[in-house]
Enzyme design. Structure first.
Site, mmCIF file in Angstrom:
data_model
loop_
_atom_site.group_PDB
_atom_site.id
_atom_site.type_symbol
_atom_site.label_atom_id
_atom_site.label_comp_id
_atom_site.label_asym_id
_atom_site.label_seq_id
_atom_site.Cartn_x
_atom_site.Cartn_y
_atom_site.Cartn_z
ATOM 1 N N SER A 188 58.523 75.914 32.797
ATOM 2 C CA SER A 188 59.039 77.240 33.156
ATOM 3 C C SER A 188 60.252 77.083 34.060
ATOM 4 O O SER A 188 61.233 76.465 33.654
ATOM 5 C CB SER A 188 57.925 78.075 33.817
ATOM 6 O OG SER A 188 58.349 79.401 34.045
ATOM 7 N N THR A 189 60.196 77.574 35.290
ATOM 8 C CA THR A 189 61.352 77.535 36.188
ATOM 9 C C THR A 189 61.844 76.110 36.385
ATOM 10 O O THR A 189 61.094 75.228 36.785
ATOM 11 C CB THR A 189 60.990 78.145 37.554
ATOM 12 O OG1 THR A 189 60.406 79.425 37.354
ATOM 13 C CG2 THR A 189 62.221 78.276 38.428
ATOM 14 N N HIS A 214 59.239 79.017 29.148
ATOM 15 C CA HIS A 214 59.249 80.452 29.455
ATOM 16 C C HIS A 214 60.684 80.959 29.477
ATOM 17 O O HIS A 214 61.493 80.521 30.292
ATOM 18 C CB HIS A 214 58.602 80.727 30.811
ATOM 19 C CG HIS A 214 57.126 80.460 30.838
ATOM 20 N ND1 HIS A 214 56.439 80.197 32.001
ATOM 21 C CD2 HIS A 214 56.195 80.428 29.843
ATOM 22 C CE1 HIS A 214 55.150 80.019 31.731
ATOM 23 N NE2 HIS A 214 54.988 80.147 30.424
ATOM 24 N N MET A 307 56.763 77.834 37.809
ATOM 25 C CA MET A 307 56.040 78.695 38.744
ATOM 26 C C MET A 307 54.747 79.188 38.095
ATOM 27 O O MET A 307 54.713 79.485 36.909
ATOM 28 C CB MET A 307 56.925 79.898 39.074
ATOM 29 C CG MET A 307 56.379 80.801 40.152
ATOM 30 S SD MET A 307 56.646 80.095 41.769
ATOM 31 C CE MET A 307 55.972 81.411 42.794
ATOM 32 N N ASP A 310 50.327 78.872 34.270
ATOM 33 C CA ASP A 310 50.233 78.858 32.814
ATOM 34 C C ASP A 310 50.240 77.417 32.313
ATOM 35 O O ASP A 310 51.118 76.633 32.680
ATOM 36 C CB ASP A 310 51.394 79.647 32.204
ATOM 37 C CG ASP A 310 51.244 79.823 30.699
ATOM 38 O OD1 ASP A 310 50.091 79.910 30.234
ATOM 39 O OD2 ASP A 310 52.272 79.887 29.999
#
Length: 366
Positions: A188-189, A214, A307, A310
């Site tokens: 993600s991030t 993401h 972050m 998930d």
């Protein structure tokens, strides 16, 4: 830097946008949130810099198109001189995502796409997304983004899939007897930069990969195209029924879930709608669970910077199904959230730094 702030200190935010309406609506949304303080709102980067010299923000909310200095130029300046988490809030993604992808490559933490029409209503409706993006950005280790914000080395010539596809699998082979291996990655991030570090270093003979990054709709296709231009392997946004095969990486499309499936001895992907899982669609947990179910010990699961949590439960399911499971080490994560949660659940076989991930993928299954 922002990641060293104590919990009691408010997150200081600077808003840079030439639209007075955007500045007002974003400011109002953030100022209603406990623990966030807007220290200024400027109509262009030069005004913002004057203010920031007196009081430096923890997070910058930045438009791309502005007078005197565009947002991308400002972003590169910030990341080279005093790396600071930046959330891009731009309408440029409505007509084409190249500018936004360039912003991610330059070190932006995340993107919020605003429409060209009805911006005020959109931002009011999306206040929670803006708040979540700012909070996530405040925890980002942007020194790692800044160090990666440079063009990758020129790739070797791309080989066609015909040069690397194994023909050794017999039709109708059972799941137990198949030897085809796959790699599943969730991030993600900070993941766009991390994947740009890993994938261009892989040879065209590496195992097939399925990846959830993401990212909003419209961004994943552009991101896949960018990676494809940098890599020896084929990288593309996944389509329903695509085969997972050596030398190919499939990126889950934004706004859809991607699942691994079996077709005889071959692995394919299913692209489906469905509810948000862990606030995400695509969800890493959804992909990892399907890998546990259909690949088991023939899979390598990797959870990287991001972050939230998930993927943590899904990676544990892969681990319990016999897969090798790896988490990115905190020392190289932009945000040590998803890997930390996966480690805490006990589903991780190994913890490795980012530079070790490509060699592990390359040699997996040999």
């Amino acid at each position: 830097m922002s990641q060293h702030k104590t919990m009691s200190e408010p997150i200081k935010v600077m808003i840079v946008d030439d639209s007075a309406v955007v500045r007002q609506v974003v400011r109002q949304a953030l100022e209603r949130e406990p623990g966030i303080r807007v220290i200024g709102a400027a109509s262009d980067p030069l005004f913002a810099l004057t203010h920031m010299q007196r009081d430096w923000p923890d997070v910058i909310v930045l438009d791309i198109e502005m007078p005197r200095m565009d947002g991308l130029t400002f972003l590169k300046k910030i990341m080279s001189e005093r790396a600071t988490p930046v959330v891009i809030c731009s309408s440029r993604a409505e007509t084409g995502t190249a500018a936004a992808m360039n912003a991610l490559a330059a070190g932006a933490v995340s993107i919020i796409t605003k429409p060209k029409m009805g911006v005020k209503q959109f931002l009011e409706d999306s206040a929670n997304d803006v708040i979540h993006a700012v909070r996530a950005a405040s925890r980002a280790n942007v020194s790692r983004l800044a160090s990666r914000a440079r063009p990758p080395l020129a790739p070797s010539p791309k080989l066609s899939a015909d040069a690397v596809i194994s023909s050794g699998l017999g039709r109708g082979a059972s799941m137990i007897s198949t030897t085809e291996r796959i790699v599943a990655i969730g991030t993600s991030t900070g993941g766009t930069q991390a994947l740009e570090t890993v994938l261009p270093r892989l040879p065209a003979t590496c195992p097939g990969m399925v990846i959830v990054q993401h990212m909003p709709e419209r961004f994943t296709a552009m991101f896949a195209e960018r990676l494809n231009s940098l890599c020896q392997i084929e990288v593309r946004e996944a389509r329903h029924g695509d085969r997972v095969m050596p030398g190919r990486a499939l990126i889950a499309p934004g706004g859809k879930h991607m699942l691994l499936a079996r077709n005889g001895a071959q692995y394919t992907v299913e692209i489906i709608d469905g509810p948000l899982v862990n606030r995400h669609r695509p969800s890493v947990d959804v992909l990892f669970r399907s890998c546990a179910k259909f690949a088991g010990r023939n899979a390598l699961g990797m959870i990287m910077t991001g972050m939230g949590d998930d993927g943590a439960r899904g990676l544990k399911e892969m681990h319990e199904a016999g897969a090798r499971t790896i988490a990115e080490d905190e020392s190289t994560c932009v945000v040590f959230g998803m890997p930390k949660e996966a480690i805490a659940l006990g589903g991780v076989s190994e913890v490795v730094s980012l530079h070790r991930i490509a060699p592990i993928i390359e040699h997996y299954g040999y």
